[in-house]
Design a protein around this motif. Structure first.
Motif, PDB file in Angstrom:
ATOM      1  N   PRO A 112       0.834  -1.210   0.000  1.00 58.37           N
ATOM      2  CA  PRO A 112       0.000   0.000   0.000  1.00 58.37           C
ATOM      3  C   PRO A 112       0.866   1.256   0.000  1.00 58.37           C
ATOM      4  O   PRO A 112       2.057   1.176   0.286  1.00 58.37           O
ATOM      5  CB  PRO A 112      -0.748  -0.109   1.340  1.00 58.37           C
ATOM      6  N   ASN A 119      -6.166   6.573   3.894  1.00 58.14           N
ATOM      7  CA  ASN A 119      -6.424   5.177   3.532  1.00 58.14           C
ATOM      8  C   ASN A 119      -5.963   4.183   4.600  1.00 58.14           C
ATOM      9  O   ASN A 119      -5.273   3.206   4.282  1.00 58.14           O
ATOM     10  CB  ASN A 119      -5.786   4.855   2.176  1.00 58.14           C
ATOM     11  N   GLU A 121      -7.430   1.838   5.923  1.00 52.13           N
ATOM     12  CA  GLU A 121      -7.880   0.456   5.672  1.00 52.13           C
ATOM     13  C   GLU A 121      -6.926  -0.290   4.730  1.00 52.13           C
ATOM     14  O   GLU A 121      -6.922  -1.525   4.693  1.00 52.13           O
ATOM     15  CB  GLU A 121      -9.329   0.442   5.130  1.00 52.13           C
ATOM     16  N   HIS A 122      -6.076   0.442   4.002  1.00 56.58           N
ATOM     17  CA  HIS A 122      -5.121  -0.226   3.102  1.00 56.58           C
ATOM     18  C   HIS A 122      -4.049  -1.002   3.871  1.00 56.58           C
ATOM     19  O   HIS A 122      -3.317  -1.784   3.277  1.00 56.58           O
ATOM     20  CB  HIS A 122      -4.443   0.796   2.179  1.00 56.58           C
ATOM     21  N   GLU A 124      -4.456  -3.399   5.632  1.00 58.77           N
ATOM     22  CA  GLU A 124      -4.762  -4.833   5.559  1.00 58.77           C
ATOM     23  C   GLU A 124      -3.808  -5.535   4.602  1.00 58.77           C
ATOM     24  O   GLU A 124      -3.473  -6.696   4.773  1.00 58.77           O
ATOM     25  CB  GLU A 124      -6.217  -5.057   5.121  1.00 58.77           C
ATOM     26  N   LEU A 125      -3.383  -4.804   3.574  1.00 62.32           N
ATOM     27  CA  LEU A 125      -2.462  -5.366   2.583  1.00 62.32           C
ATOM     28  C   LEU A 125      -1.120  -5.752   3.230  1.00 62.32           C
ATOM     29  O   LEU A 125      -0.433  -6.662   2.756  1.00 62.32           O
ATOM     30  CB  LEU A 125      -2.227  -4.310   1.500  1.00 62.32           C
ATOM     31  N   ARG A 234      -9.903   2.052  -3.494  1.00 63.57           N
ATOM     32  CA  ARG A 234     -10.642   1.264  -2.494  1.00 63.57           C
ATOM     33  C   ARG A 234      -9.909  -0.047  -2.230  1.00 63.57           C
ATOM     34  O   ARG A 234      -9.401  -0.671  -3.163  1.00 63.57           O
ATOM     35  CB  ARG A 234     -12.038   0.918  -3.022  1.00 63.57           C
ATOM     36  N   TYR A 235      -9.914  -0.450  -0.947  1.00 65.05           N
ATOM     37  CA  TYR A 235      -9.367  -1.765  -0.611  1.00 65.05           C
ATOM     38  C   TYR A 235     -10.514  -2.767  -0.694  1.00 65.05           C
ATOM     39  O   TYR A 235     -11.541  -2.600  -0.039  1.00 65.05           O
ATOM     40  CB  TYR A 235      -8.784  -1.748   0.807  1.00 65.05           C
ATOM     41  N   ILE A 240      -6.045  -3.337  -3.959  1.00 63.43           N
ATOM     42  CA  ILE A 240      -6.459  -1.928  -4.035  1.00 63.43           C
ATOM     43  C   ILE A 240      -6.951  -1.661  -5.449  1.00 63.43           C
ATOM     44  O   ILE A 240      -6.257  -1.940  -6.434  1.00 63.43           O
ATOM     45  CB  ILE A 240      -5.291  -0.993  -3.676  1.00 63.43           C
TER      46      ILE A 240
END
Ligand SMILES: NC(=O)c1ccc[n+]([C@@H]2O[C@H](COP(=O)([O-])OP(=O)(O)OC[C@H]3O[C@@H](n4cnc5c(N)ncnc54)[C@H](OP(=O)(O)O)[C@@H]3O)[C@@H](O)[C@H]2O)c1
Length: 369
Positions: A112, A119, A121-122, A124-125, A234-235, A240
């Motif tokens: 990310p 962002n 939530e990115h 998570e990557l 968006r994730y 992404i």
């Protein structure tokens, strides 16, 4: 206290990294790494920049040559040139999380490009990257410094009114080109009015910062155009999906020290007034305060709105250099769905070192550090 090692500690961003970690409530400065030119010297002797804000106990430390080893580091902050980062960051990421300000891995699918407020939530990557690569750590880059102000200022507009097109022209500070550029500019400064020089019609003229404007910064425009869409993407299901609107820009160097100013023209999907945009920024600030206000490096306001133009010399250090300063939000002659504004972001702080420390803080609160 968690120890953070710094790769490229003697550079313009590395120095800011030391400053951002000095007196930090959660982190402390770990090993300082730089090239073989600096290795073995004290930081005080190796760094060519103004180190007056660095505490003597850190300034007196010996700089190490870059070689990965655990060294009890909880994390690593990387401020290396990209080519060197490409080689060394994975070596460190095998052992500990690497939060990086370099472009080396920004465009890989499992990596990310993080701005805390935009962002989160990115991240998570990072968990899937860590698992797939079998590393103890991971690679977590921040964007290019010019991308930061643009993305921060676009996010509330995109969420509230949609974005169809973006045009940007930047006025970027010399410190964005690193310590060699800062030193060169200092040597070039002369008292009095800068005199015109003979035209150089064919060859690329020698690099001249003082009294000059340089209308091309190598690799900068493609980076901005690609990164802003990834960050605003968006994730979904482990990937992404980049935002989908055209971005065009000119990136230009001007003789200011710190703070990249940008003139931005946005076509929105829904029409909006200047007041609508201002209240979108206020709502965004409220949400950021709620979610990230507890992080030690977060500014009081994610975005500060002025009625005048932001000015690098006055405004780059506002709110610890971490707020994105937006001014002159206006409707132009382009049509009802266009809005224009100027935005200033501190390239060394929010755009590099302190922004990366803020990412580390967030990762720590999410159990990733
Ligand atoms: N400047 C900014 O505003 C800014 C903003 C965002 C991102 N960035 C990115 O941050 C990174 C650092 O930028 P900077 O402006 O701080 O550059 P810089 O001032 O030129 O500093 C580069 C640092 O990397 C070290 N280094 C250079 N070559 C090396 C090698 N072969 N092996 C090991 N270390 C080496 C240097 O050590 P020595 O002192 O020993 O040479 C120095 O510590 C770059 O990737 C840049 O694109 C910069």
């Amino acid at each position: 206290m968690k120890k953070v090692g710094i790769l490229g500690a003697t550079g313009a961003v590395g120095l800011e990294g030391i400053e951002a970690l000095t007196g930090h409530p959660w982190f402390q400065v770990g090993n300082l790494y730089a090239s073989e030119r600096s290795a073995g010297k004290t930081f005080r002797d190796a760094c060519k920049l103004d180190i007056s804000r660095i505490p003597p106990e850190v300034a007196g430390r010996v700089v190490k040559e870059i070689a990965p080893g655990a060294d009890n580091l909880a994390a690593v902050f990387s401020a290396l040139p990209s080519a060197e980062a490409k080689r060394m960051e994975p070596e460190f990421a095998r052992l500990a999380p690497v939060v990086s300000t370099t472009s080396a891995f920004r465009y890989e699918n499992d990596v990310p490009v993080l701005i805390t407020e935009i962002n989160p939530e990115h991240i998570e990557l990072l968990r899937s990257q860590q698992q797939a690569r079998g590393w103890k750590g991971f690679l977590a880059p921040e964007p290019n410094c010019t991308t930061v102000g643009l993305s921060m200022s676009l996010k509330p507009i995109m969420d509230n009114f949609g974005v169809s097109r973006v045009v940007m022209c930047s006025y970027q500070a010399v410190s964005g080109a690193g310590h060699a550029a800062i030193e060169l500019w200092a040597r070039q400064r002369q008292p009095g009015v800068p005199q015109p020089l003979p035209p150089q019609e064919t060859a690329e003229p020698p690099l001249l910062f003082d009294g000059n404007v340089i209308g091309f910064i190598a690799d900068e425009e493609p980076k901005v155009k690609k990164e802003v869409l990834k960050i605003l993407g968006r994730y979904k299901k482990g990937a992404i999906i980049p935002a989908e609107f055209p971005v065009e820009c000119f990136c230009v160097r001007v003789p200011t020290y710190a703070g990249h100013l940008e003139a931005v023209f946005v076509e929105t999907s829904k029409s909006c007034s200047v007041e609508d945009v201002k209240s979108a920024y206020e709502d965004f600030n409220g949400r950021c305060k709620e979610k990230f206000g507890g992080l030690p490096s977060s500014p009081k306001k994610a975005v500060t709105v002025l009625d005048r133009s932001p000015q690098p010399r006055y405004d780059a250090e506002m709110d610890g250099g971490m707020t994105t300063v937006v001014g002159r939000i206006e409707k132009g002659a382009l049509g009802d769905r266009w809005i224009k504004y100027l935005v200033l972001s501190n390239n060394l702080k929010k755009g590099a070192a302190k922004g990366s420390v803020q990412v580390m803080e967030y990762l720590l609160t999410q159990g990733l550090l």
